[in-house]
Write an enzyme that holds these catalytic residues in place. Structure first.
Site, PDB file in Angstrom:
ATOM      1  N   ASP A  84      65.306  74.646 -28.193  1.00  0.00           N
ATOM      2  CA  ASP A  84      65.170  76.065 -28.537  1.00  0.00           C
ATOM      3  C   ASP A  84      66.545  76.709 -28.658  1.00  0.00           C
ATOM      4  O   ASP A  84      67.351  76.651 -27.726  1.00  0.00           O
ATOM      5  CB  ASP A  84      64.373  76.775 -27.439  1.00  0.00           C
ATOM      6  CG  ASP A  84      64.146  78.244 -27.774  1.00  0.00           C
ATOM      7  OD1 ASP A  84      63.121  78.540 -28.407  1.00  0.00           O
ATOM      8  OD2 ASP A  84      65.001  79.084 -27.423  1.00  0.00           O
TER       9      ASP A  84
ATOM     10  N   TYR B  92      72.325  83.291 -29.808  1.00  0.00           N
ATOM     11  CA  TYR B  92      72.967  82.460 -28.778  1.00  0.00           C
ATOM     12  C   TYR B  92      74.325  81.907 -29.242  1.00  0.00           C
ATOM     13  O   TYR B  92      75.062  81.336 -28.442  1.00  0.00           O
ATOM     14  CB  TYR B  92      72.076  81.262 -28.391  1.00  0.00           C
ATOM     15  CG  TYR B  92      70.700  81.594 -27.878  1.00  0.00           C
ATOM     16  CD1 TYR B  92      70.347  82.881 -27.497  1.00  0.00           C
ATOM     17  CD2 TYR B  92      69.737  80.589 -27.765  1.00  0.00           C
ATOM     18  CE1 TYR B  92      69.071  83.167 -27.036  1.00  0.00           C
ATOM     19  CE2 TYR B  92      68.464  80.863 -27.291  1.00  0.00           C
ATOM     20  CZ  TYR B  92      68.138  82.157 -26.946  1.00  0.00           C
ATOM     21  OH  TYR B  92      66.879  82.417 -26.484  1.00  0.00           O
TER      22      TYR B  92
ATOM     23  N   LYS C 160      65.590  81.729 -33.904  1.00  0.00           N
ATOM     24  CA  LYS C 160      65.042  83.102 -33.891  1.00  0.00           C
ATOM     25  C   LYS C 160      65.960  84.046 -34.651  1.00  0.00           C
ATOM     26  O   LYS C 160      67.182  83.874 -34.643  1.00  0.00           O
ATOM     27  CB  LYS C 160      64.921  83.606 -32.449  1.00  0.00           C
ATOM     28  CG  LYS C 160      64.362  82.596 -31.481  1.00  0.00           C
ATOM     29  CD  LYS C 160      64.184  83.158 -30.084  1.00  0.00           C
ATOM     30  CE  LYS C 160      63.903  82.034 -29.103  1.00  0.00           C
ATOM     31  NZ  LYS C 160      65.101  81.314 -28.645  1.00  0.00           N
TER      32      LYS C 160
ATOM     33  N   HIS D 210      62.881  87.433 -32.832  1.00  0.00           N
ATOM     34  CA  HIS D 210      63.376  87.328 -31.452  1.00  0.00           C
ATOM     35  C   HIS D 210      62.864  88.450 -30.551  1.00  0.00           C
ATOM     36  O   HIS D 210      62.474  88.205 -29.405  1.00  0.00           O
ATOM     37  CB  HIS D 210      64.913  87.307 -31.481  1.00  0.00           C
ATOM     38  CG  HIS D 210      65.535  86.678 -30.284  1.00  0.00           C
ATOM     39  ND1 HIS D 210      66.718  85.998 -30.340  1.00  0.00           N
ATOM     40  CD2 HIS D 210      65.153  86.627 -28.983  1.00  0.00           C
ATOM     41  CE1 HIS D 210      67.033  85.534 -29.143  1.00  0.00           C
ATOM     42  NE2 HIS D 210      66.098  85.916 -28.303  1.00  0.00           N
TER      43      HIS D 210
END
Ligand code: A2P
Length: 294
Positions: free
Chosen positions: A52, A57, A82, A115
């Site tokens: 994931d 990120y 996402k 997200h």
């Protein structure tokens, strides 16, 4: 408490609206650069087949690098990314999804998620863009993340392609019965992010006692509790190869109904750990008796 000497990795998958999702995946928030590459590589070596990530990120390149060099066939790994909540206008969404797939070095991901919801953008526009991303082959499946029940219902109704998952915070301190019931009703998986409560649950005395009885680590008990729930997947984050392997070595023991109930009873009103300023109005919890024993 040591790791099982002969780790048995969980091969479990769940099925949700046409998607087959490995129930255990690696969370990668805060695993960036070389640390991210090493974490994903360690997970794939340890048998994980679900990774994931997210544009936010800033590690999609690292994840892609690990995937490219791990020797595991691309089609054997379920990869999720996402789109951030500032990119939910149709044109922005499209650009963001394309950029994510490119950073990963893939031609598609397996699951593309919104997200967080964003009330400033019409949900119909975002879900339309999400469906377009699926239709054009950027992703095999689509879903959402951090959607409370009312929004989840709206998203499902607006989508011309079945949504397969709602990724939400879920762990023993957070009662998510309402979201779980909605996901089940809609045929969707609940993918638990922060399944260890960002580490907060690891010192819990009830978890500790059950861990001692099973000669396991607290994290393994919490993840086992999640794995035993139908329709639930989990993506514990770790950047430590030993913990990454240990978190997956949970297929060779089970929690009984009493233990499941004891862990469920840990839910508390202040249990949520993820509280960004842009969070939606959450579903209220009613902390009545256990829900995971059947
Ligand atoms: P680390 O990356 O150093 O292993 P969550 O997935 O709920 O957000 O929890 C992630 C946090 O829990 C991280 O700080 C991670 O640290 C830690 N963690 C993950 N697995 C374990 C484990 N088996 N034992 C102890 N801490 C863990």
């Amino acid at each position: 408490m040591t790791l099982s000497s002969t780790p048995v990795l969980s091969p479990d998958v769940l099925h949700a609206n046409g998607a087959t999702i490995p129930k255990l995946g690696l969370g990668t928030w805060q695993s960036t650069h070389d640390e991210g590459v090493r974490a994903v590589r360690a997970a794939l070596d340890a048998g994980y087949r679900h990774i994931d990530t997210a544009a936010r990120y800033e590690n999609e390149q690292a994840v892609g690098q690990a995937l490219a060099h791990c020797g595991v066939p691309r089609d054997d790994v379920f990869v999720t990314t996402k789109v951030w909540h500032t990119e939910l206008r149709a044109a922005d969404f499209r650009r963001a999804a394309e950029a994510s797939v490119a950073r990963l070095g893939l031609d598609h991901v397996d699951l593309l998620l919104v997200h967080w919801p964003n009330p400033e953008v019409p949900l119909a526009e975002t879900i339309g863009a999400l469906c377009d991303a699926q239709r054009s082959g950027l992703t095999r499946h689509i879903g959402v993340s951090n959607f409370p029940v009312a929004l989840l219902d709206q998203a499902a109704a607006l989508s011309s392609v079945p949504l397969v998952a709602n990724q939400c915070e879920y762990h023993p301190y957070l009662d998510q019965r309402k979201v779980l019931a909605a996901c089940a009703r809609l045929g969707m998986a609940l993918i638990s992010h922060s399944p260890l409560g960002s580490g907060k649950l690891l010192a819990d005395p009830v978890i500790g006692e059950i861990a001692r009885l099973h000669e396991r680590q607290p994290a393994q008990i919490i993840l086992r509790w999640l794995m035993q729930q139908p329709g639930v997947a989990a993506i514990p984050k770790s950047s430590n190869p030993v913990r990454i392997a240990g978190n997956a070595a949970i297929a060779d023991f089970t929690l009984d109904g009493g233990e499941m109930a004891k862990i469920s009873a840990l839910a508390r009103p202040d249990g949520r750990v993820s509280k960004p300023a842009w969070h939606p109005e959450w579903d209220t919890a009613d902390l009545s008796p256990d829900y995971t024993t059947q």
